[in-house]
Design an enzyme around this catalytic site. Sequence first.
Site, PDB file in Angstrom:
ATOM      1  N   GLY A   1       0.809  -1.218   0.000  1.00  0.00           N
ATOM      2  CA  GLY A   1       0.000   0.000   0.000  1.00  0.00           C
ATOM      3  C   GLY A   1       0.839   1.263   0.000  1.00  0.00           C
TER       4      GLY A   1
ATOM      5  N   CYS B   1      -5.112  10.835   9.192  1.00  0.00           N
ATOM      6  CA  CYS B   1      -4.385  12.003   8.676  1.00  0.00           C
ATOM      7  C   CYS B   1      -5.113  13.305   9.010  1.00  0.00           C
ATOM      8  CB  CYS B   1      -4.161  11.866   7.181  1.00  0.00           C
ATOM      9  SG  CYS B   1      -5.648  11.474   6.217  1.00  0.00           S
TER      10      CYS B   1
ATOM     11  N   ASN C   1      -0.156  13.806   4.195  1.00  0.00           N
ATOM     12  CA  ASN C   1      -1.014  12.770   4.786  1.00  0.00           C
ATOM     13  C   ASN C   1      -0.348  11.399   4.842  1.00  0.00           C
ATOM     14  OD1 ASN C   1      -1.666  13.356   1.837  1.00  0.00           O
ATOM     15  ND2 ASN C   1      -2.458  11.278   2.038  1.00  0.00           N
TER      16      ASN C   1
END
Length: 351
Positions: free
Chosen positions: A11, A149, A318
Amino acid sequence: MIRAGVVGASGLAGGDLIRLITQHPDMELTFLGGSSNIGRRPAELHANLRIDLGLTVQPVTEEVADQVDVLFLATPAPVSNRLAEQLVDKVPAIVDLSGAFRIATPERHDRWYPKVDRRADLADRFVYGVPELVRDQLKEASLISMPGCYATALTLSLAPLTLGLGLDLKTVVVDGKSGSSGGGLQLRTSDLHPFRSGAIAPYAPTGHRHAAEVGDFLERAKKGSIDSLTMSAYGVSHVRGLLTSSYVFTDEQVDQRELQRAYTRFYKGERFVRVRRNNETLIPVPDPQAVLGSNFCDVTVLKDEEGDRIVVLAALDNLIKGAAGQAVQAANIRFGLPEESGLTMQPVMPA
């Protein structure tokens, strides 16, 4: 040398964890975990990582406890919940980047994460990992839940008002804008380039679970109070970075000078929170461009005399301060390392 493992290695947050750990002077990457890319090397998964660590993605079993001192879970919330149950008290420290354990209050958790049926005793053991606010708790933590985030930006925005000045806030209305990387690698029609490019997409206009976790944390942290905290979230066309604008209404009287001093005092000595004046540079700040690739969160506080409100702006990357970087920061504290180890990179601009 601290042995570190990353689950969810394919990811976006997993890729940044690999990048940060392999550059960390006091950590060694010893395990990569996943389910859909078994046997693949980091360089096959992430085009920017042309490195050969002798590691490939492996299934996660209890044997990982013999390979790592800290295990980072960059996995969906249901997966993190299952792995935490499987590995608790076997791995010295688990740092979870998902939402599985962020919200402590059971009823609030069930509302925002109905698919995560977690054990109450396990949830109670997780420390909500905002390093600047819970540093002492992190030093002994075996289970750490990293904030989302948006939640990182919001918590750092509001803490000087509630925990610092002890204000009672009547209403906080948040406008959040985030790049496409905030949605991960799931394929959604709204994230296809013809629709995302140039867009300002109101994907959560009437509520967001990151606001729920901020309210949950600040309520438990006490001192001041927040009667109402609501958020609208928008996807914008850039890839990395987010900006939160918090509009705060309170009956208590504070002026610009008092606010500026309160924020500067609250974050004095903090390496990764930069309190900034809106007009201190050639471009207005905070701006996500000015923090990309770094572990910084830039915060600005303003008193709007015309609207009788406090405006707090916060910008961060983020995937770094909002995910992988903050997770490494928390692990540094947990293992007694210098907090900035592996995180001294300056922002890249223009981005």
